[in-house]
Design an enzyme around this catalytic site. Structure first.
Site, mmCIF file in Angstrom:
data_model
loop_
_atom_site.group_PDB
_atom_site.id
_atom_site.type_symbol
_atom_site.label_atom_id
_atom_site.label_comp_id
_atom_site.label_asym_id
_atom_site.label_seq_id
_atom_site.Cartn_x
_atom_site.Cartn_y
_atom_site.Cartn_z
ATOM 1 N N GLU A 1 0.806 -1.215 0.000
ATOM 2 C CA GLU A 1 0.000 0.000 0.000
ATOM 3 C C GLU A 1 0.842 1.270 0.000
ATOM 4 O OE1 GLU A 1 -2.909 -0.384 3.088
ATOM 5 O OE2 GLU A 1 -3.830 -2.128 2.147
ATOM 6 N N LYS B 1 -15.888 -1.143 2.140
ATOM 7 C CA LYS B 1 -15.152 -1.662 0.986
ATOM 8 C C LYS B 1 -16.162 -2.224 -0.006
ATOM 9 C CE LYS B 1 -10.983 -3.095 3.556
ATOM 10 N NZ LYS B 1 -10.274 -4.259 4.142
#
Length: 425
Positions: free
Chosen positions: A204, A337
């Site tokens: 990430e 999400k």
């Protein structure tokens, strides 16, 4: 405007693994597309991501079956439908699938089409996606929670906890908050290099050094905040996602990357209470495992009045599971999400339920991301006030930040910045 074609293709995500891209075309020639992400640490109750399991292609991670499901099963049923009827389109795909977790068609197939439909509808109306999804009042820009140190399943190091984030909240607008975060990210790089640590990054975009302890991760971040010229807790606070479901083994929490020690649920609650008193932590995600509901209740009762407690694996963006958590008084925020539940409509339903019961919403990327920026628009559309989409590097992460900068410019004087109130208890 009627849908005239739907096509899906196999492309790559930021980890070099296949994912699904869908493109929708309308009778007036408008086309729109979307790409679904993929997670590394996933909740047990997430909708099913369909993979081919063919060892001869991409190590079994191909998505040709999901692509075929779009082209052969979904497209014939959706072509001819009104593109702005998002809920009916999503419902039709769910009906075709016929399972509670989208195991037949795959959430990656359904979501790719669902997101592409929303984007194409917005384009056909000449509206930005955030305006199409959120209406005329969509104007709140989120605090960019930047994942600057990676551990757990997201990095090859000795740090047990998965994400250590900075939240630059004391800013007049999103652009300045992003600048504060980026400056702190670069200050952290300098500090790590000075200590002899690696400054390579994880999935990430955060650094993944072999620190001596989990506590050291927080401490070097605090040093970086100060080195960048900001005040810990006043200008920039800390958000954590330890992803403790990955640590849950045989009824205890195993610190599997550091010293192999274990903690009971009570001891984990004690740890988080200690950290919350010692460090400027405004948000703690998945502080307890997804199946440790008793531990979650203890944690909520202990520090829920002062710290945002975010359920990710716990809730999986699922309104039914969230309703159970609300009834039990567990957590006070939910991570959002899109691919955990698998459609735009269901995601919006979950957000609506959370807001109704005063739970905060925290919109999130996945560790396997793409250049798709839907979550940036979703965050503004729903006034979530918080987004996490990686660090200050890797273009699949920065793409979302840059889209939020564009949205802020488009909104002009109407734009508002969430600030620390995004986390307020």
């Amino acid at each position: 405007m009627l849908i005239t074609s739907i096509e899906a293709h196999e492309i790559l995500d930021s980890r070099g693994n296949p994912t699904v891209e869908a493109q929708v075309a309308l009778e007036n020639g408008t086309t729109g597309s979307a790409i679904v992400p993929s997670g590394a640490s996933t909740g047990e109750k997430e909708a099913v991501e369909l993979r081919d399991s063919d060892p001869k292609r991409y190590g079994g991670k191909g998505v040709l079956s999901a692509v075929a499901n779009v082209n052969d099963s979904i497209a014939p049923e959706i072509i001819g439908m009104e593109v702005t009827d998002q809920r009916s389109i999503d419902r039709k795909m769910i009906e075709i699938d016929g399972t509670a977790n989208k195991a037949t068609l795959g959430a990656n197939a359904i979501l790719a089409v669902s997101m592409a439909v929303a984007r194409t509808a917005a384009l056909s109306l000449g509206l930005p996606l955030y305006r199409y999804l959120g209406g005329t009042n969509a104007s709140l820009l989120p605090v960019p929670c930047m994942n600057v140190i990676n551990g757990g399943k997201h990095a090859d190091n000795t740090v047990d906890f998965q994400e250590f984030m900075i939240a630059p909240h004391n800013a007049p607008n999103f652009a300045e908050a992003l600048r504060m975060g980026a400056e702190t990210f670069h200050a952290l790089k300098s500090i790590l290099r000075g200590k002899g640590y690696s400054t390579g990054v994880g999935d990430e975009g955060g650094f993944a050094p072999d620190l001596k302890s989990n506590e050291e991760a927080v401490e070097v971040i605090l040093l970086a905040i100060e080195k960048a010229g900001y005040r810990p807790g006043e200008d920039i606070s800390i958000c954590l996602d330890p992803a403790t479901s990955e640590m849950w083994k045989d009824g205890k929490y195993l610190f599997f990357k550091s010293d192999q020690s274990t903690k009971t649920s009570e001891e984990m609650v004690d740890l988080w209470a200690s950290w919350a008193g010692q460090y400027p932590i405004v948000s703690l995600e998945d502080g307890m495992g997804e199946n440790d509901w008793e531990g979650w209740k203890m944690l909520t009762d202990r520090i829920g009045a002062t710290v945002e407690l975010v359920g990710d694996d716990l809730f999986c963006t699922n309104a039914k599971i969230l309703a159970e958590g609300i009834e039990k008084g567990v957590a006070n925020s939910i991570l959002i999400k899109l691919n955990q539940i698998g459609s735009v409509s269901e995601t919006l339903d979950t957000i609506e339920l959370a807001v109704k019961h005063n739970y905060k919403c925290f919109v999130s990327h996945r560790s396997g991301e793409t250049e798709d920026t839907t979550i940036a628009d979703l965050t503004v559309a729903t006034a979530a006030g918080q987004i996490k989409t990686g660090s200050g590097c890797r273009s699949e992460r920065v793409a979302k930040f840059n889209q939020l900068l564009r949205i802020e410019r488009q909104l002009g004087e109407a734009a508002r910045f969430a600030g620390k109130s995004a986390f307020a208890r």
